[in-house]
Design a protein around this motif. Structure first.
Motif, PDB file in Angstrom:
ATOM      1  N   ALA A  31      29.570  24.588 -26.180  1.00  0.00           N
ATOM      2  CA  ALA A  31      29.134  23.315 -26.760  1.00  0.00           C
ATOM      3  C   ALA A  31      27.614  23.236 -26.851  1.00  0.00           C
ATOM      4  CB  ALA A  31      29.676  22.157 -25.926  1.00  0.00           C
ATOM      5  N   ARG A  32      26.944  23.722 -25.820  1.00  0.00           N
ATOM      6  CA  ARG A  32      25.478  23.706 -25.849  1.00  0.00           C
ATOM      7  C   ARG A  32      24.938  24.632 -26.934  1.00  0.00           C
ATOM      8  NH1 ARG A  32      24.905  24.430 -19.883  1.00  0.00           N
ATOM      9  NH2 ARG A  32      24.050  26.421 -20.537  1.00  0.00           N
ATOM     10  N   GLU A  33      25.551  25.824 -27.054  1.00  0.00           N
ATOM     11  CA  GLU A  33      25.085  26.780 -28.068  1.00  0.00           C
ATOM     12  C   GLU A  33      25.296  26.242 -29.477  1.00  0.00           C
ATOM     13  OE1 GLU A  33      27.217  30.353 -27.198  1.00  0.00           O
ATOM     14  OE2 GLU A  33      26.008  30.827 -25.436  1.00  0.00           O
ATOM     15  N   GLU A  34      26.394  25.544 -29.688  1.00  0.00           N
ATOM     16  CA  GLU A  34      26.727  25.031 -31.021  1.00  0.00           C
ATOM     17  C   GLU A  34      26.178  23.620 -31.255  1.00  0.00           C
ATOM     18  OE1 GLU A  34      30.976  25.304 -31.325  1.00  0.00           O
ATOM     19  OE2 GLU A  34      30.970  27.448 -30.901  1.00  0.00           O
ATOM     20  N   HIS A  35      25.535  23.049 -30.252  1.00  0.00           N
ATOM     21  CA  HIS A  35      25.006  21.680 -30.329  1.00  0.00           C
ATOM     22  C   HIS A  35      26.109  20.689 -30.704  1.00  0.00           C
ATOM     23  CE1 HIS A  35      21.023  23.330 -29.846  1.00  0.00           C
ATOM     24  NE2 HIS A  35      21.252  24.167 -30.836  1.00  0.00           N
ATOM     25  N   ASP A  36      27.273  20.882 -30.100  1.00  0.00           N
ATOM     26  CA  ASP A  36      28.445  20.041 -30.361  1.00  0.00           C
ATOM     27  C   ASP A  36      28.538  18.984 -29.261  1.00  0.00           C
ATOM     28  OD1 ASP A  36      30.944  18.897 -30.735  1.00  0.00           O
ATOM     29  OD2 ASP A  36      31.928  20.808 -31.210  1.00  0.00           O
ATOM     30  N   THR A  37      28.048  17.794 -29.566  1.00  0.00           N
ATOM     31  CA  THR A  37      27.969  16.730 -28.576  1.00  0.00           C
ATOM     32  C   THR A  37      29.351  16.297 -28.094  1.00  0.00           C
ATOM     33  OG1 THR A  37      25.954  15.947 -29.632  1.00  0.00           O
ATOM     34  CG2 THR A  37      27.029  14.437 -28.106  1.00  0.00           C
ATOM     35  N   LEU A  38      30.300  16.198 -29.002  1.00  0.00           N
ATOM     36  CA  LEU A  38      31.634  15.752 -28.625  1.00  0.00           C
ATOM     37  C   LEU A  38      32.306  16.748 -27.675  1.00  0.00           C
ATOM     38  CD1 LEU A  38      33.695  13.529 -28.992  1.00  0.00           C
ATOM     39  CD2 LEU A  38      34.567  14.756 -30.996  1.00  0.00           C
ATOM     40  N   GLN A  39      32.157  18.022 -27.965  1.00  0.00           N
ATOM     41  CA  GLN A  39      32.727  19.048 -27.080  1.00  0.00           C
ATOM     42  C   GLN A  39      32.006  19.052 -25.729  1.00  0.00           C
ATOM     43  OE1 GLN A  39      32.507  23.032 -28.657  1.00  0.00           O
ATOM     44  NE2 GLN A  39      34.117  23.785 -27.316  1.00  0.00           N
ATOM     45  N   LEU A  40      30.726  18.784 -25.733  1.00  0.00           N
ATOM     46  CA  LEU A  40      29.957  18.709 -24.494  1.00  0.00           C
ATOM     47  C   LEU A  40      30.437  17.540 -23.626  1.00  0.00           C
ATOM     48  CD1 LEU A  40      27.577  19.940 -22.909  1.00  0.00           C
ATOM     49  CD2 LEU A  40      26.095  18.324 -24.088  1.00  0.00           C
ATOM     50  N   VAL A  41      30.656  16.390 -24.248  1.00  0.00           N
ATOM     51  CA  VAL A  41      31.164  15.230 -23.514  1.00  0.00           C
ATOM     52  C   VAL A  41      32.551  15.526 -22.951  1.00  0.00           C
ATOM     53  CG1 VAL A  41      31.933  12.833 -23.755  1.00  0.00           C
ATOM     54  CG2 VAL A  41      29.762  13.547 -24.751  1.00  0.00           C
ATOM     55  N   ASP A  42      33.393  16.184 -23.744  1.00  0.00           N
ATOM     56  CA  ASP A  42      34.730  16.542 -23.278  1.00  0.00           C
ATOM     57  C   ASP A  42      34.645  17.468 -22.059  1.00  0.00           C
ATOM     58  OD1 ASP A  42      37.642  16.701 -23.441  1.00  0.00           O
ATOM     59  OD2 ASP A  42      37.329  18.743 -24.189  1.00  0.00           O
ATOM     60  N   GLY A  43      33.738  18.430 -22.095  1.00  0.00           N
ATOM     61  CA  GLY A  43      33.567  19.335 -20.966  1.00  0.00           C
ATOM     62  C   GLY A  43      33.088  18.618 -19.716  1.00  0.00           C
ATOM     63  N   ILE A  44      32.189  17.670 -19.895  1.00  0.00           N
ATOM     64  CA  ILE A  44      31.673  16.910 -18.757  1.00  0.00           C
ATOM     65  C   ILE A  44      32.783  16.055 -18.140  1.00  0.00           C
ATOM     66  CG2 ILE A  44      30.098  15.039 -18.101  1.00  0.00           C
ATOM     67  CD1 ILE A  44      28.121  16.248 -20.196  1.00  0.00           C
ATOM     68  N   VAL A  45      33.578  15.415 -18.989  1.00  0.00           N
ATOM     69  CA  VAL A  45      34.689  14.597 -18.494  1.00  0.00           C
ATOM     70  C   VAL A  45      35.713  15.480 -17.772  1.00  0.00           C
ATOM     71  CG1 VAL A  45      36.627  13.143 -19.212  1.00  0.00           C
ATOM     72  CG2 VAL A  45      34.361  12.761 -20.179  1.00  0.00           C
ATOM     73  N   SER A  46      35.986  16.653 -18.328  1.00  0.00           N
ATOM     74  CA  SER A  46      36.916  17.582 -17.684  1.00  0.00           C
ATOM     75  C   SER A  46      36.394  18.029 -16.328  1.00  0.00           C
ATOM     76  CB  SER A  46      37.154  18.804 -18.579  1.00  0.00           C
ATOM     77  OG  SER A  46      37.757  18.436 -19.793  1.00  0.00           O
ATOM     78  N   ALA A  47      35.105  18.315 -16.254  1.00  0.00           N
ATOM     79  CA  ALA A  47      34.502  18.726 -14.985  1.00  0.00           C
ATOM     80  C   ALA A  47      34.600  17.598 -13.957  1.00  0.00           C
ATOM     81  CB  ALA A  47      33.042  19.122 -15.203  1.00  0.00           C
TER      82      ALA A  47
END
Length: 74
Positions: A31-47
């Motif tokens: 998500a960070r490499e692709e600058h995908d904010t939605l995927q980044l938020v999903d990863g944070i929530v999953s963590a």
């Protein structure tokens, strides 16, 4: 989340949760490499969900240990 009935069950649940961190880390990196904010938020929530789950399992393990000590002290 159902409660495991044995210490082994709790340890297996913790191990499975921690193993899931690998997938979350890959998702966050991607998500960070692709600058995908939605995927980044999903990863944070999953963590956060994994951290909360492990904390709950740790509490269950402590309670099991306290129950064993209570029985031995009687």
């Amino acid at each position: 989340m159902s409660k495991p009935k044995s210490k082994l069950g709790v340890y297996i649940s913790i191990g499975t949760s921690v193993f899931g961190v690998i997938g979350i880390a890959k998702q966050l990196r991607s998500a960070r490499e692709e600058h995908d904010t939605l995927q980044l938020v999903d990863g944070i929530v999953s963590a956060a969900a994994v951290i909360t789950g492990v904390a709950l399992l740790g509490r269950e393990l402590r309670r099991m240990n306290e129950d064993i000590h209570d029985v031995l002290s009687d």
